[in-house]
Design an enzyme around this catalytic site. Structure first.
Site, PDB file in Angstrom:
ATOM      1  N   HIS A 115     -18.754   3.836 -16.964  1.00  0.00           N
ATOM      2  CA  HIS A 115     -18.901   2.368 -16.977  1.00  0.00           C
ATOM      3  C   HIS A 115     -20.286   1.977 -17.481  1.00  0.00           C
ATOM      4  O   HIS A 115     -21.221   2.789 -17.510  1.00  0.00           O
ATOM      5  CB  HIS A 115     -18.656   1.776 -15.582  1.00  0.00           C
ATOM      6  N   CYS A 145     -21.177   8.268 -10.947  1.00  0.00           N
ATOM      7  CA  CYS A 145     -20.482   7.824 -12.157  1.00  0.00           C
ATOM      8  C   CYS A 145     -21.240   8.246 -13.413  1.00  0.00           C
ATOM      9  O   CYS A 145     -22.390   8.686 -13.347  1.00  0.00           O
ATOM     10  CB  CYS A 145     -20.317   6.308 -12.145  1.00  0.00           C
TER      11      CYS A 145
END
Length: 291
Positions: A248, A265
């Site tokens: 992301h 992430c």
């Protein structure tokens, strides 16, 4: 004997005084019958001809006139500076702030549009050199001073072209199919289709306490405007591949670079590239995270 009403001069000491007794000797106990009374002489100053000295009048002091400065109204207090931008702000104005700071060598990277710790440090550096309060926040005084020292940024200054890095040699698992091939060695993500690199972008991983998992995965689901329910932070263009871990966009990565880390992430700092990749990647596409 002297006749009634006669005048007798009598000398007493150094002073003579003449006294007339028109009534005769009614009070003459000495039996002189002269009708004359002898009075002691008074001081010389008691003479009828001596005039008392006029009392001196005190000088009249003119009343002081009030000065003009005493009647002048005090200047109204200056208004307190208002915050224009601060940590956490995003948008075109932040991008302009960064570009202007870059013009005078206080911001040494491409503008991102996100006000993070790097931007706050750059603002503090600018404030220190100009004798302003070191807040790291862009208030009205700081902003007006910066506007007066810089020029309006050009489009190229606001969004400089990204420098493409040569793609690293891909992992063999990335040579077939549609793959997001993510290298921890080169800290890059390559979008590949049948062994051909379509685009490459910088990425950042989790810390040693929240490491990004390695291996072969698949994109489970996508969320364009995702917000973390665990950390309450935006995760735009999220593509989840392993539980809560996803590829992301990270505004913090865009602002701080590799001085920070994710919570596991794969962070991307080029929003434009990731937006394009988000539109191309499908659910079920392969994800390879390797060294």
């Amino acid at each position: 004997m002297l006749a009634t009403g006669a005048v007798l001069a009598v000398t007493v000491g150094c002073s003579a005084q003449v006294v007339t007794d028109p009534a005769g000797g009614a009070d003459d106990k000495a039996g002189t019958g002269s009708g004359v009374r002898i009075e002691p002489a008074g001081p010389a100053s008691s003479s009828p001809s001596a005039k008392p000295a006029a009392a001196s009048k005190p000088p009249v002091t003119p009343s002081a006139q009030p000065s003009k400065s005493a009647t002048r109204k005090p200047a109204p207090p200056k208004p307190e500076p208002k915050t224009v931008m601060a940590s956490g702000s995003e948008g075109d104005q932040v991008r302009e702030l960064q570009a202007r700071l870059r013009q005078i060598a206080h911001f040494n990277r491409a503008p991102t549009g996100y006000y993070g710790s790097v931007t706050a440090d750059a603002v503090t550096s600018f404030q220190a050199k100009r004798g302003l309060p070191l807040t790291g926040t862009t208030d009205t005084v700081t902003w007006e001073r910066l506007l007066g020292m810089t020029k309006k940024p050009t489009a190229a200054e606001l969004r400089p072209p990204a420098v493409e890095k040569p793609a690293p040699k891909p992992d063999p698992r990335c040579m077939t199919g549609r793959v997001m091939c993510i290298s921890k060695t080169s800290r890059s993500l390559s979008w590949m289709i049948d062994g051909k690199v379509m685009s490459t972008m910088d990425v950042r991983f989790g810390s040693q306490y929240t490491p990004t998992r390695e291996g072969t995965f698949k994109v489970g689901w996508k969320s364009r405007h995702h917000v973390s329910t665990l950390y309450d932070t935006p995760m735009p263009y999220a593509m989840f591949f392993s539980g809560g871990q996803a590829v992301h966009y990270s505004a913090d990565f865009a602002a701080r670079g590799y001085s920070g880390a994710s919570h596991g992430c794969v962070n991307v700092r080029d929003e434009k590239k990731l937006s394009s990749l988000f539109d191309q990647v499908r659910t079920g596409d392969k994800v390879v995270v390797h060294w």
